[in-house]
Design an enzyme around this catalytic site. Structure first.
Site, PDB file in Angstrom:
ATOM      1  CD  GLU A  64      -8.589  -2.686  -0.702  1.00 23.35           C
ATOM      2  OE1 GLU A  64      -8.909  -2.273   0.462  1.00 23.35           O
ATOM      3  OE2 GLU A  64      -7.465  -3.431  -0.779  1.00 23.35           O
ATOM      4  CG  ASP A  75      -1.742  -1.120   1.578  1.00 26.69           C
ATOM      5  OD1 ASP A  75      -2.181  -1.787   0.409  1.00 26.69           O
ATOM      6  OD2 ASP A  75      -1.882  -1.635   2.508  1.00 26.69           O
ATOM      7  CB  SER A 113     -11.353  -0.042   2.266  1.00 27.64           C
ATOM      8  OG  SER A 113     -11.005  -1.325   2.138  1.00 27.64           O
ATOM      9  CG  ASP A 170      -7.048   1.712   1.426  1.00 25.95           C
ATOM     10  OD1 ASP A 170      -6.173   1.660   2.245  1.00 25.95           O
ATOM     11  OD2 ASP A 170      -6.850   0.817   0.689  1.00 25.95           O
ATOM     12  CG  HIS A 181      -2.353   1.063  -2.569  1.00 29.93           C
ATOM     13  ND1 HIS A 181      -3.052   1.574  -1.518  1.00 29.93           N
ATOM     14  CD2 HIS A 181      -3.028  -0.335  -2.333  1.00 29.93           C
ATOM     15  CE1 HIS A 181      -3.645   1.149  -0.672  1.00 29.93           C
ATOM     16  NE2 HIS A 181      -3.785  -0.154  -1.336  1.00 29.93           N
TER      17      HIS A 181
END
Lengths: 225, 508
Positions: free
Chosen positions: B198, B28, B166, B149, B268
């Site tokens: 997410e 992430d 998320s 997130d 991400h």
């Protein structure tokens, strides 16, 4: 049998007519004129319009690197200093005599096919020598000579080789471009050999600055110095 | 590991490039960001681990963010609204401040997004410190939201936005105050802009807002189904529609990046705009199969096509033609080429044309056209022995000949730049390497790994490449490979508005 005889005679007459036509003076090249005035500026796109062109020298007309080198040996020009020939000068190349012609082109390019055809000279399998002198108002660094040629060509600036193009090719603006050069203040001599295999043949040339923009403010003079 | 990987990928041209070098295990990651000549990213984990890099290629773990926060952990209000985990941060630089937004989940979907405020990212700086900015948004564990997130955008109009969420419900959007990093209108309810995803983040280009999210499941190594999807809207508040017109709030999303090659589960997204038409994006893969299936950071080129972002790939070792986008001619060693398959005599006109060597005359039975056996590719070993010792390079029409085939390969231990290592560019099968020379010109010289022979290759947003030497003798200026004319390659300052310095890499 009579028919065959008639055909042979007809062919003979046509051949004689063709030879007369070959010998008859041809109209001057529509795009080429006699220079007027001592100097001529490059145009707004930087193209050089005034040149000395030598009548075409027969060569093999092949255009690979070794063949071009061979053509340059065969058609080597006597004297390669800064001195330009004069209009009407005669030189001997490979045992034959050729005349220099001072020309202005009305186009951005010099049509060598027009030039040779108007003189009833061969246009295929030939080497053309061309020369000019460009006056720079001051020393200019980071300059590139940029040319297009149909077909292969070799270019020298002030005696230094700067561009080499091989192979059958069309004349494309800025096809061959030199490394960064220095134009000295005053006179700079350009000499080139254009080798043609067959068909049309021409060239164009100008100088570019560091940003690939055409350099204006240059003038051309063919006067001997 | 890198040396072990390279021989494998050298023949696998269709595969994406290797991921980054060094200590790149992360999950992430935040958007990669630069500060004072160094690159940083922050990931999920104890105290928000820091990864940093001098060049964007080789990365090192560099402690944690929370170690520079007074108390060493999230503020009390963040802990109260969410929990004591520290996950999935994002970062933005506004004015003289850096704002870090981080996830602080408790028992999901009870969670909060906290704010940290700093002035520098350099842990060695006397000014290095992170101030707790408190919770920005949170979810109470009941509502259709899971406040983790974060993704942050400073729009072209100067307004700043935070998207978050998320899976437990919606991806939500709130406006931030660029001067404080906190919510601009805390009394206004968030706007729901997507669902079932997410790792959301917004980017803007040419009047469109793009919402990128990650679909699928994480955290299961090579069994993770993570993939990055997107929609776009003229308004920042949506609706965000995908390429088929499906609203992301109803599950829509055009694929931006999926699993490829040796990398499973991209997620991400973060934009890294390097300027001058060079855009990249950071991401992580759930599993890098060349590193035992761990989750790793990567940086890849970001392209744009038909109004949509496209995930580009860093250059993979292989043999390429290098074609000028300006002229269509290709880079070659300045030697006389030989036709592929050798010289062949032309055999006259078409069958039946009457031209000598063309077969039966009209009226006869024309011969059946016959194809010949395949002509083998031209390898340097076949022709290089006849090459002179010239070091000149030039541009010429592509002829599939050996002097036009360039091996582009990473140079181990030579460093790199965001996303990729420096490459050598040599005539395939030889040691004649493309070299920057004094006067900003070029030649092909024996390879010795000098800076003039190390090349940075950035894919531009249109899919072409900028090819730049690490150094040019006699100058500190930055140059790029440039077509000065149809036949002349040189080095020049990069002009993003021109095709002069744009190149296409193709299979010869």
């Amino acid at each position: 049998m009579k028919t065959a005889f008639a055909l042979v005679m007809l062919a003979l007459v046509a051949s004689i007519d063709g030879a007369r036509a070959q010998d008859a003076p041809r109209p001057p090249a529509a795009t080429l004129t006699q220079p007027k005035g001592a100097t001529q500026p490059v145009d707004a796109r930087g193209f050089i319009h005034r040149w000395l062109v030598l009548e075409p020298v027969p060569v093999a007309g092949r255009l690979t690197e070794p063949a071009v080198q061979e053509a340059l040996k065969l058609g080597a020009l006597p004297g390669t200093g800064d001195a330009l020939p004069k209009n009407g000068d005669t030189v001997t190349v490979n045992g034959d005599s050729y005349n220099w012609h001072a020309l202005d082109t009305t186009h951005y390019n010099v049509n060598l096919y027009h030039f040779a055809w108007a003189l009833s000279k061969p246009t295929s399998n030939v080497l053309f020598w061309v020369e000019t002198a460009v006056d720079a108002p001051r020393e200019m660094t980071g300059v590139r000579l940029a040319i297009g040629s149909n077909a292969a060509s070799r270019w020298w600036l002030n005696g230094e080789p700067v561009i080499a193009l091989n192979d059958d090719r069309q004349s494309v603006i800025d096809d061959g471009v030199s490394r960064r050069l220095t134009l000295r203040a005053g006179r700079n001599v350009i000499r080139a050999a254009v080798i043609n295999g067959g068909g049309a043949t021409d060239f164009c040339a100008r100088f570019l600055d560091e940003a690939d923009k055409p350099i204006e403010g240059l003038s051309v003079s063919l006067l001997a110095r | 590991m890198l040396r072990k990987i390279l021989p494998c990928i050298a023949v696998a041209f269709a595969l994406p490039a290797i991921a980054l070098d060094g200590e790149i295990i992360v999950h992430d990651p935040s958007t990669v960001i630069a500060d004072a000549g160094r690159y940083y990213t922050y990931g999920t984990g104890n105290g928000l681990p820091i990864l940093s890099s001098e060049d964007g290629w080789t990365w090192r773990r560099s402690g944690s963010l929370m170690s520079a926060v007074p108390g060493g952990k999230a503020g009390a209000e963040v802990l109260a609204r969410g929990g004591n985990n520290t996950w999935a941060p994002d970062i933005i630089h506004v004015g003289d401040k850096f704002f870090v937004y981080y996830s602080a989940p408790g028992t999901q979907p009870k969670s909060a997004i906290g704010l940290l405020i700093g002035r520098t990212l350099d842990p060695q700086s006397a000014d290095y410190q992170w101030e707790d900015g408190g919770p920005v948004v949170w979810s109470d564990g009941v509502e259709d939201s899971n406040a983790i997130d974060p993704g942050v955008l400073l729009g072209p109009d100067g307004r700043m936005w935070l998207s978050y969420g998320s899976y437990f419900g919606y991806i939500r959007l709130v406006e931030l105050d660029p001067s404080t990093g906190k919510r601009r209108y805390p009394e206004r309810p968030p706007v729901n802009i997507a669902i079932n995803s997410e790792a959301s983040i917004l980017i803007h280009r040419d009047g469109w807002y793009y919402l990128l999210v990650t679909h699928g499941s994480c955290c299961q190594g090579a069994n993770s189904t993570y993939n990055i999807r997107m929609g776009r809207s003229r308004k920042v508040t949506g609706p965000y529609l995908d390429n088929m017109g499906v609203d992301m709030i109803e599950g829509g999303g055009k694929l931006f990046a999926g699993s490829r090659g040796r990398h499973v589960g991209p997620g991400h997204f973060g934009l890294l705009d390097l300027g001058q038409g060079v855009e990249k994006f950071s991401l992580h893969y759930e599993a890098d199969l060349d590193r035992g299936g761990v989750s790793v950071l990567d940086i890849r080129p970001l392209l744009w096509r038909d109004g949509w972002p496209v995930a580009g790939d860093n250059v993979v070792a292989g043999t390429y033609t290098i074609e000028s986008a300006r002229t269509g001619t290709v880079l070659e060693l300045a030697v006389q080429g030989s036709p592929v398959g050798g010289f062949r005599q032309r055999r006259g006109g078409p069958p039946g044309s009457g031209i000598a060597g063309s077969g039966s005359p009209p009226g006869g039975s024309p011969p059946e056209p016959q194809v010949g056996p395949p002509v083998a590719d031209q390898e340097p070993a076949q022709v290089a022995a006849n090459w002179p010792a010239t070091s000149d390079v030039r541009l010429a029409p592509a002829m599939l000949q050996a002097q036009q085939k360039w091996l582009i390969a990473p140079v181990a231990g030579a460093g790199g730049y965001p996303g990729a290592p420096y490459y050598r560019i040599t005539i395939a099968g030889t040691e004649r390497a493309l070299t920057a020379t004094s006067g900003a010109e070029l030649s092909a010289r024996p390879f010795s790994a000098t800076p003039e022979q190390l090349w940075r290759i950035d894919q531009l947003t249109d899919g072409t490449y900028r090819i730049s030497p690490k150094a040019v003798p006699g100058t500190d200026a930055v140059f790029a490979l440039s077509a000065a004319g149809s036949s002349m390659p040189t080095l020049a300052k990069f002009d993003p508005a021109s095709d002069r310095q744009r190149w296409l890499l193709g299979a010869p």
